[in-house]
Design an enzyme around this catalytic site. Structure first.
Site, PDB file in Angstrom:
ATOM      1  N   CYS A   1      -4.055  10.636   4.428  1.00  0.00           N
ATOM      2  CA  CYS A   1      -4.578  10.161   5.702  1.00  0.00           C
ATOM      3  C   CYS A   1      -4.770  11.379   6.594  1.00  0.00           C
ATOM      4  O   CYS A   1      -3.822  12.132   6.816  1.00  0.00           O
ATOM      5  CB  CYS A   1      -3.621   9.168   6.361  1.00  0.00           C
ATOM      6  SG  CYS A   1      -4.206   8.662   7.997  1.00  0.00           S
TER       7      CYS A   1
ATOM      8  N   HIS B   1       0.879  -1.179   0.000  1.00  0.00           N
ATOM      9  CA  HIS B   1       0.000   0.000   0.000  1.00  0.00           C
ATOM     10  C   HIS B   1       0.915   1.228   0.000  1.00  0.00           C
ATOM     11  O   HIS B   1       1.358   1.671   1.061  1.00  0.00           O
ATOM     12  CB  HIS B   1      -0.867  -0.076   1.266  1.00  0.00           C
ATOM     13  CG  HIS B   1      -1.829   1.047   1.449  1.00  0.00           C
ATOM     14  ND1 HIS B   1      -3.180   0.931   1.197  1.00  0.00           N
ATOM     15  CD2 HIS B   1      -1.665   2.323   1.893  1.00  0.00           C
ATOM     16  CE1 HIS B   1      -3.793   2.058   1.481  1.00  0.00           C
ATOM     17  NE2 HIS B   1      -2.892   2.923   1.910  1.00  0.00           N
TER      18      HIS B   1
END
Ligand code: HMG
Ligand code: MG
Length: 311
Positions: free
Chosen positions: A252, A219
């Site tokens: 994020c 990821h």
């Protein structure tokens, strides 16, 4: 348009050192949208998911059952799942941090969930309001109950290649935390480069430190432009599941240095060149990302989307 239409030399498929097929774990609707400041409407999210499925993506991480105050953009998770027209050949995993999130997911008939841990103490506290050890205690009953209900459970591990507060993260620390998540009964562990600082040698070192690479996925966020090179290193090391986000959306909210994920279009372009199957219709995907960029009011950061849309 694909790399084939340009008549460029392509690698012969399946020469051994690379997989013949890669599973793309599309995280755009979750990781991509979670960081957007202006709320994206439910209708737009549903259309995004539908267009991604129509483009051939078989795994669509749809949303998160986290606390709505922590990620306001995904506060409509219950509504989204209730209204989502789930296709038979597509799985729609959702992020679930705790039992409250699992209750919500089960009530909506979710079949695939992902817990998300941190390799570092600081990020565990910032992202989950738990210490490093407390996060495992939070996940344990989630995994147990979810598996008892027949759900597929994936695990993420963030900050595997560097942490904005703690700096370098030791490979041993990543392996220890990753094993704890796998040993709970998660079928797969996705190693997150949350802030996009990894380089291919580092990727080789981390993957090489695990005994079983077949249960690993990668990821990569693309902050430093390394995501595609890192992906190639991971494929060479035996990884066959790669997370990416349509149009390179992402970030994020609890890691300020994080930008978008590896763009799915950039990944597909490379896989085509390597003769690796992925099942995605690149034209349909690029049209979807161009449409999403319009909804968000800014161009896609994906190089392939830019190249193919003349932007
Ligand atoms: P907390 O404040 O410690 O929660 O947050 P709590 O357990 O103390 O509960 C407080 C209240 O929240 C209670 O309500 C709970 O019911 C409620 P009250 O009794 O006060 O009325 N609550 C919930 N409500 C709805 N859904 C829930 C839920 N849980 C508790 N699931 C918590 C702890 C984990 C909930 C919080 O920290 C949280 O939601 N964190 C999520 C952060 C997040 O989503 N970050 C982004 C995803 S991670 C990522 O992007 C990285 C990744 O992409 C990989 C990479 O790039 O590295 C995956
Ligand atoms: Mg991420």
């Amino acid at each position: 348009m694909s790399v084939r239409d340009l008549n460029l030399p392509q690698r012969e498929p399946s020469r051994g050192e690379l997989p013949s097929r890669v599973t793309i774990w599309e995280v755009g609707p979750r990781d991509g949208l979670q960081n957007e400041q202006t709320v994206v409407g439910l209708g737009t999210k549903l259309e995004f998911l539908d267009r991604l499925a129509a483009a051939g993506l078989g795994t669509l991480e749809a949303t998160s059952f986290v606390h709505p105050k922590w990620v306001p953009q995904l506060a409509d998770a219950d509504d989204l799942l209730a209204k989502l027209d789930r296709r038979e050949n597509v799985r729609y995993p959702v992020l679930v941090p705790n039992e409250r999130g699992l209750d919500r997911a089960l009530a909506l008939g979710v079949e695939s969930i992902a817990i998300f841990g941190s390799a570092t103490e600081t990020f565990a506290r910032k992202n989950l309001n738990r210490s490093f050890d407390e996060q495992f205690a939070m996940f344990e009953p989630v995994v147990r109950r979810a598996r008892h209900e027949g759900l597929e459970v994936r695990a993420y591990l963030s900050m595997c290649f560097g942490d904005p507060w703690e700096g370098a993260v030791a490979v041993d620390q990543v392996v220890t935390a990753g094993r704890r998540l796998l040993d709970m009964g998660c079928f797969q562990l996705s190693l997150g480069d949350t802030i996009g600082v990894a380089t291919p040698g580092h990727v080789e070192a981390v993957l090489g430190a695990f005994d079983d690479v077949t249960r690993l996925a990668v990821h990569f966020h693309d902050t430093y432009g390394q995501a595609l090179s890192n992906t190639l290193a991971a494929l060479r090391a035996g990884v066959t599941t790669v997370d990416s986000s349509a149009g390179g959306l992402g970030g994020c909210p609890y890691a300020k240095a994080a930008t978008g994920n590896l763009a799915t279009e950039d990944l597909v372009w490379m896989l085509d060149g390597l003769g690796i199957d992925h099942g995605v219709d690149l034209d349909a995907l690029v049209r979807t990302s161009a449409w999403m960029a319009q909804q968000l009011g800014r161009p896609s950061p994906s190089r392939v989307v830019k190249a193919l849309t003349g932007g």
